[in-house]
Scaffold this active site. Structure first.
Site, short mmCIF file in Angstrom:
data_model
loop_
_atom_site.label_atom_id
_atom_site.label_comp_id
_atom_site.label_asym_id
_atom_site.label_seq_id
_atom_site.Cartn_x
_atom_site.Cartn_y
_atom_site.Cartn_z
N LYS A 123 0.87 -1.18 0.00
CA LYS A 123 0.00 0.00 0.00
C LYS A 123 0.90 1.22 0.00
O LYS A 123 1.50 1.58 1.02
CB LYS A 123 -0.92 0.00 1.23
CG LYS A 123 -1.93 1.13 1.21
CD LYS A 123 -3.00 0.89 2.25
CE LYS A 123 -4.08 1.93 2.31
NZ LYS A 123 -3.80 3.25 1.86
N CYS A 429 23.90 34.36 22.33
CA CYS A 429 24.68 35.59 22.44
C CYS A 429 23.91 36.73 23.10
O CYS A 429 24.47 37.77 23.40
CB CYS A 429 25.16 36.04 21.07
SG CYS A 429 23.83 36.69 20.04
N CYS A 444 18.38 35.42 14.89
CA CYS A 444 19.42 36.19 15.56
C CYS A 444 20.23 36.84 14.45
O CYS A 444 20.76 36.16 13.58
CB CYS A 444 20.32 35.26 16.40
SG CYS A 444 21.81 36.10 16.98
N CYS A 449 27.46 36.03 16.48
CA CYS A 449 26.89 35.13 17.48
C CYS A 449 27.67 33.81 17.47
O CYS A 449 27.87 33.22 16.41
CB CYS A 449 25.42 34.85 17.15
SG CYS A 449 24.70 33.57 18.18
#
Ligand code: IVH
Length: 709
Positions: A123, A429, A444, A449
């Protein structure tokens, strides 16, 4: 490979017909039999030759030509079409008892003691389609329409998209029909699926474009088949598995097992895992096998369909309301489980995207212990209305990251109390997060960062980008000042520790930007844990070697949002150097194939940012490659030899030669039997005559340009 001309004296019509036959045969070998004989270049060369001939002789173009898979867009959405006979659904059985009960009902509907054979099929988890074939030229059958199931009675005409599915024959030759025992007019029903790999690729692209990923391959297939851009559909690589053969709404052959074989003989893709059995025990055996191979299949299945083989018996059994009595779907137990949502963490990706990650009480789903699930983005959290402490239903499909599908609430599963608070500041950060208009994600935007830098570095060094061996996850973390012990804690199994550990690295970081990778010294590396002379030397050598990586990889490595492999390649090819790219306007950028306004804007924005420009300058200073290498040789004309003669209307002789060679073709000075084409312009002389004598095909500049695509 030498190009074999089957015959030098075929008429264009005969040559076109021969090419089509050949291409159909090899497409069948490739897409249906999974046993390719030609290389891509061989295929492309024939396809281009056919395109060129059809361009030259538009009166010979037919809709069933292999060149006609991708056509124009449907003008106003999809038309509604009634089915020849309703496309029904199936009743389900969830265990052995239900299956045996069904077999009892089947036996009860037939004469006492009458034997029954069943066909067991997988199936497939996709959506069903009905394809109508009608009589074409030379005793062939040609695809007329492809229609979705819709509400079962009326579906949508998605022919333009169905034509792009390579395993759907546009034409079945008279010879094949004869071999399969089929008339020229018939209907094929089956399932269209999006293979796992194609599904994953599609979601990577969707994410890169800022779109929510499709939940599962079935939804992705359904969305794809209803896309109004046949081009996009063609790239998605849908597959069509045929499982029913009808004519005027009735089964065409006396047995389902015979119909499957006839479909195969006619050139359709029929799932190879099907078996005829004569008892429910046989059915159960097949189910066990299907369950065992489920994870290894390249597409998803959600159970097994069992059909009574003999059509006479099917007719006697008939239908109940909306499902046949002669078939049933055995459904595998869902790969879902209910568990407690203990917490939600927020991860920071390479582009600063914040992803909510559900922390779950460990739960076993389909044999795997699941402790994490993705919540995608803030909209998804809102849609689910989920709180911490809720019990949630978690689904796992194939290799996909588990996801939460709903909140469960009943006597045993009380609601949680704690609202999920979206962060306002970056968990790594501390910079304020932004959500740009029209975007679902929080982001961000602090380019320094540490979380972003970590992801950027990993991406930059990865195999498909700068390929710096030895600069893997652990090394990146060390370069950012983390000790190996901290890394253990940061392992995803321990979320709390991971958050704490992420904040404060113990040592001073050695790199603060991608460019710093190129300033690392042996002395620096020797200060790291488990790095000796040998490791340090080999890493430095790898870093040095990466400077030779071509422009498109450097572009990819810069981590410009929405710029994936294909886009980077297109930008490098189109602009040729980073300086040209930096100078490009948004308008010039959008002129590049495949680049839309959104990508153009982010590229423009990236190169308007002082910090990014400074990064580029630093990398340039270290000697990275900032101009594109010569265009790679194409393969469109490989195996073909051309002779140029006369004056072409727009190309000089030199330009024509260059373009042919760039596409993998050869240019020769004299016409011989080995010549594939003579390209003739104004005042073509003896070479043209020679071509005519030898029966070598002659094209004009337009013909050549068509072959070059
Ligand atoms: S036969 C009247 N065979 O499952 C019988 N269906 O739950 C209709 N499906 O709508 C279908 N693989 O989309 C059949 N080998 C298979 C199938 C299959 C998947 C799908 C189909 C159908 C649904 C019913």
């Amino acid at each position: 490979m030498a190009h074999e001309r089957t015959s030098e004296d075929l008429s264009p019509e005969q040559r076109i017909e021969a090419l089509r036959e050949e291409l159909r045969h090899h497409e069948h070998l490739y897409y249906v039999m999974d046993a390719p004989v030609w290389t891509d270049a061989q295929y492309d060369a024939r396809m281009n030759e056919l395109r060129a001939l059809e361009a030259e002789h538009p009166e010979l173009l037919t809709a069933d030509s292999p060149t006609q898979r991708v056509g124009g867009k449907p003008k106003e959405g999809f038309a509604k079409v009634a089915h020849s006979r309703p496309m029904l659904s199936l009743d389900n059985a969830y265990d052995e008892a239900e299956l045996r009960a069904w077999a009892e009902r089947v036996a009860g509907g037939l004469a006492l003691g009458e034997s029954v054979r069943y066909v067991c099929e997988l199936k497939l988890d996709g959506l069903s389609l009905a394809l109508q074939y009608v009589a074409g030229r030379r005793g062939a059958a040609v695809l007329k329409t492809g229609v979705t199931r819709g509400d079962g009675t009326v579906g949508e005409d998605v022919t333009t998209n169905v034509r792009t599915i390579r395993s759907v024959p546009l034409q079945v030759s008279g010879e094949r029909l004869k071999r399969a025992g089929l008339p020229q007019e018939f209907e094929v029903r089956g399932e269209v699926v999006l293979p796992q790999k194609a599904f994953e690729r599609m979601n990577v692209e969707r994410e890169a474009a800022g779109l929510a990923p499709a939940a599962n391959p079935r939804n992705a297939a359904a969305g794809t088949i209803r896309t109004l851009e046949p081009n996009v559909v063609a790239q998605r690589r849908l597959e069509f598995f045929a499982y029913f053969l009808l004519r005027e709404g009735e089964s065409l052959l006396a047995e389902q097992s015979v119909a499957l074989q006839a479909l195969r003989d006619a050139g359709f893709l029929v799932n190879p895992h099907a078996r005829t059995v004569d008892s429910i025990d046989g059915v159960l055996g097949f189910i066990a096998e299907a369950d065992a191979m489920r994870d290894g299949l390249p597409y998803e299945i959600d159970g097994v369909v069992i059909k009574v083989d003999a059509v006479v018996q099917q007719r006697r059994l008939g239908f109940t309301g909306k499902a046949p009595r002669w078939a049933i779907a055995y459904k595998f137990p869902a790969r879902a489980g209910v568990t407690l949502l203990e917490d939600v963490l927020f991860g920071v990706g390479r582009t600063g995207k914040i992803t909510p990650v559900a922390v779950l009480r460990p739960v076993s789903i389909g044999g795997t212990t699941v402790t994490r699930a993705t919540l995608h983005n803030p909209d998804e959290i809102a849609r689910l209305g989920v709180r911490i402490g809720d019990f949630v239903s978690v689904e796992r499909g194939g290799d996909v990251i588990p996801k939460i599908t709903e909140v469960v609430e009943d006597a045993k599963h009380p609601r949680g109390e704690r609202e999920i608070v979206l962060p306002t500041h970056c968990p790594r950060c501390g910079e304020a997060l932004v959500r740009e208009p029209g975007e679902v994600d929080l982001r961000c935007v602090n380019v320094s960062c540490p979380a972003r830098l970590e992801e950027e570095l990993r991406h930059f060094a990865s195999r498909s980008v700068m390929n710096i061996e030895g600069l893997g996850e652990a090394m990146v973390a060390q370069l950012l000042g983390h000790t190996l012990a901290e890394q253990e804690e940061r392992s995803p199994e321990d979320a709390e520790a991971a958050e704490d550990a992420a904040e404060e690295p113990t040592r001073k970081a050695l790199v603060h930007s991608i460019a710093d990778v190129y300033t690392l010294t042996k002395g620096d590396l020797l200060t790291l844990e488990r790095v000796g002379e040998k490791t340090a030397d080999s890493l430095l050598e790898q870093i040095e070697r990466s400077k030779k990586q071509p422009l498109q990889r450097v572009l990819l490595g810069l981590g410009i949002r929405h710029v994936g492999e294909r886009t980077a390649q297109a930008l490098a090819e189109e602009f040729g150097s980073i300086d040209a790219l930096i100078a490009a306007t948004e308008e010039e950028l959008t002129r590049v194939n495949d680049i839309g306004p959104k990508v153009a804007a982010t590229v423009r924005e990236f190169f308007s940012n002082e910090r990014n420009l400074a990064l580029v300058e630093r990398l340039r200073g270290y000697g990275l490659t900032f101009t594109a290498e010569r265009k790679v040789r194409g393969t469109a004309l490989s195996g073909l030899t051309f002779v140029l003669t006369g004056t072409l209307p727009t190309l000089t002789r030199e330009e024509a030669k260059e373009r042919i060679e760039a596409a993998g073709g050869k240019v020769s000075g004299s016409v011989s039997k080995k010549t594939s084409y003579v390209v003739a312009g104004e005042e073509a002389g003896s070479k043209l005559e020679k071509a005519e004598q030898l029966g070598v095909a002659v094209v004009d500049e337009a013909g050549l340009l068509a072959m070059l695509g």
